[in-house]
Design a protein around this motif. Structure first.
Motif, PDB file in Angstrom:
ATOM      1  N   ASN A  41      12.487  12.490  30.853  1.00 28.48           N
ATOM      2  CA  ASN A  41      12.640  12.970  31.908  1.00 28.48           C
ATOM      3  C   ASN A  41      11.643  12.422  32.792  1.00 28.48           C
ATOM      4  O   ASN A  41      10.548  12.998  32.640  1.00 28.48           O
ATOM      5  N   ASP A  61      16.642  10.584  32.767  1.00 27.03           N
ATOM      6  CA  ASP A  61      17.249   9.917  31.436  1.00 27.03           C
ATOM      7  C   ASP A  61      16.432   8.705  31.305  1.00 27.03           C
ATOM      8  O   ASP A  61      16.879   7.918  30.577  1.00 27.03           O
ATOM      9  N   ASN A  73      13.856   7.150  27.406  1.00 23.36           N
ATOM     10  CA  ASN A  73      14.859   8.044  27.765  1.00 23.36           C
ATOM     11  C   ASN A  73      14.019   9.270  28.134  1.00 23.36           C
ATOM     12  O   ASN A  73      14.753  10.311  28.346  1.00 23.36           O
TER      13      ASN A  73
END
Length: 335
Positions: free
Chosen positions: A151, A130, A149
């Motif tokens: 991955n 995140d 944010n």
């Protein structure tokens, strides 16, 4: 010949300006005998798939190569990532940890990697599914950093600036600036799986085809002289005494990758292959093997102060060079 030794020692040979082995010398084979119980630092229920040894104030006093007191026993504070690995090499991640004062603390359940700032600070940036985090050493926890944010599956840090590099879950490589609020895609990079920077800030990565590339002022260049179809590869952060070079394992063989796009076989074969390497500190190194982390003190081994099954005959003539290296500070080697 087969000797109980480790990939660390071939890296050390380069670090002390050892000449390359001749074509007529036998291969040096790393066996499981090297990983003895007396050098176990940590035991897990999962595989350790990433090891990071910060070369900053977390581990070193100013202008010293001696580990500082963040760990009570004088060993390094290290970061590591755990995962379960299936028969096809797929990873089921189990968290990002810090090992401090002989205790492993999970910092992020969804953590994937760590990138220290290589200066006198105690800053370490962390990658997670995140976004980005930073390590709070006083509270021994991770705190959110910046506004991204994404991955993130891998992270690295430039030595000469505040720039971070990240690989996202869709295997794109980005340059991150402005305190974690801006990302810029690195063009010419496809299917990036892992990224490592050398200490001159050349960027190395490999793609889905497991072939490594280097990125520098000359652009993106494929590294030459390597096997074409390996089943597994590993990029390794090198000891800090090496500027324009990283280590690379292709199947069971060790190589050096150079910033000019060439490579060299180290003549080491890993019959017992670690799952992760933390060799940045040069003379004290960490390896993950069979769900354990092992601490290797190269100086103690060579000077006979540490018991192990290593046959160090081929390093006897390097003893004085190693002792000299041990007295040099990071600032002397990297101003």
């Amino acid at each position: 010949m087969i000797i109980s030794t480790t990939f660390a020692l071939t890296l050390l040979l380069i670090a002390v300006n050892a000449a390359p082995s001749s074509e007529n010398e036998d291969l040096l084979v790393v066996t499981k005998d090297f990983f003895s119980e007396d050098i176990i630092k940590y035991t897990s229920t999962h595989d350790i798939v990433r090891l990071v040894v910060p070369l900053n104030g977390l581990n070193f006093d100013d202008d010293s190569d001696n580990f500082s007191t963040e760990n009570d026993d004088g060993s390094a504070l290290i970061f590591f990532v755990e995962a379960d690995i299936d028969d096809k090499g797929n990873k089921d991640y189990k968290g990002l940890y810090v090992f401090k004062k002989n205790v492993a603390t999970k910092l992020l359940e969804n953590g994937r990697g760590a990138a220290p700032v290589n200066d006198d600070s105690k800053n370490v940036f962390l990658a997670a599914t995140d976004g980005l985090y930073v390590y709070n050493v006083k509270e021994n926890k991770a705190e959110k950093y910046g506004t991204l944010n994404d991955n993130i599956i891998d992270i690295e840090k430039e030595n000469s600036s505040s720039v971070l590099y990240i690989i996202t879950a869709n295997h794109e490589l980005y340059k991150v600036t402005e305190e974690g609020t801006k990302k810029t895609k690195v063009e010419g990079v496809g299917d990036a799986q892992r990224v490592v920077l050398d200490y001159s800030d050349n960027i190395y990565y490999y793609g889905e085809d497991k072939q490594p590339y280097v990125i520098n002022a000359e652009g993106v260049k494929k590294i030459s002289g390597l096997p074409e179809n390996p089943s597994s590869v590993t990029l390794i952060k090198p000891p800090f005494v090496l500027d324009d070079c990283v280590a690379f394992v292709s199947d069971d063989k060790g190589y050096y990758l150079y910033a000019n796009g060439t490579s060299r076989f180290t003549e080491f074969v890993l019959e017992a292959k670690p799952t992760a390497y933390g060799i940045e500190a040069t003379l004290v190194q960490y390896f993950a093997y069979n769900k354990r982390i092992y601490e290797i003190n190269i100086v103690a081994l060579i000077l006979g102060e540490m018991k192990n099954s290593l046959d160090l005959g081929f390093l006897k003539d390097k003893k004085e060079s190693v002792k000299s290296l041990a007295t040099r500070s990071r600032s002397q080697l990297h101003p």
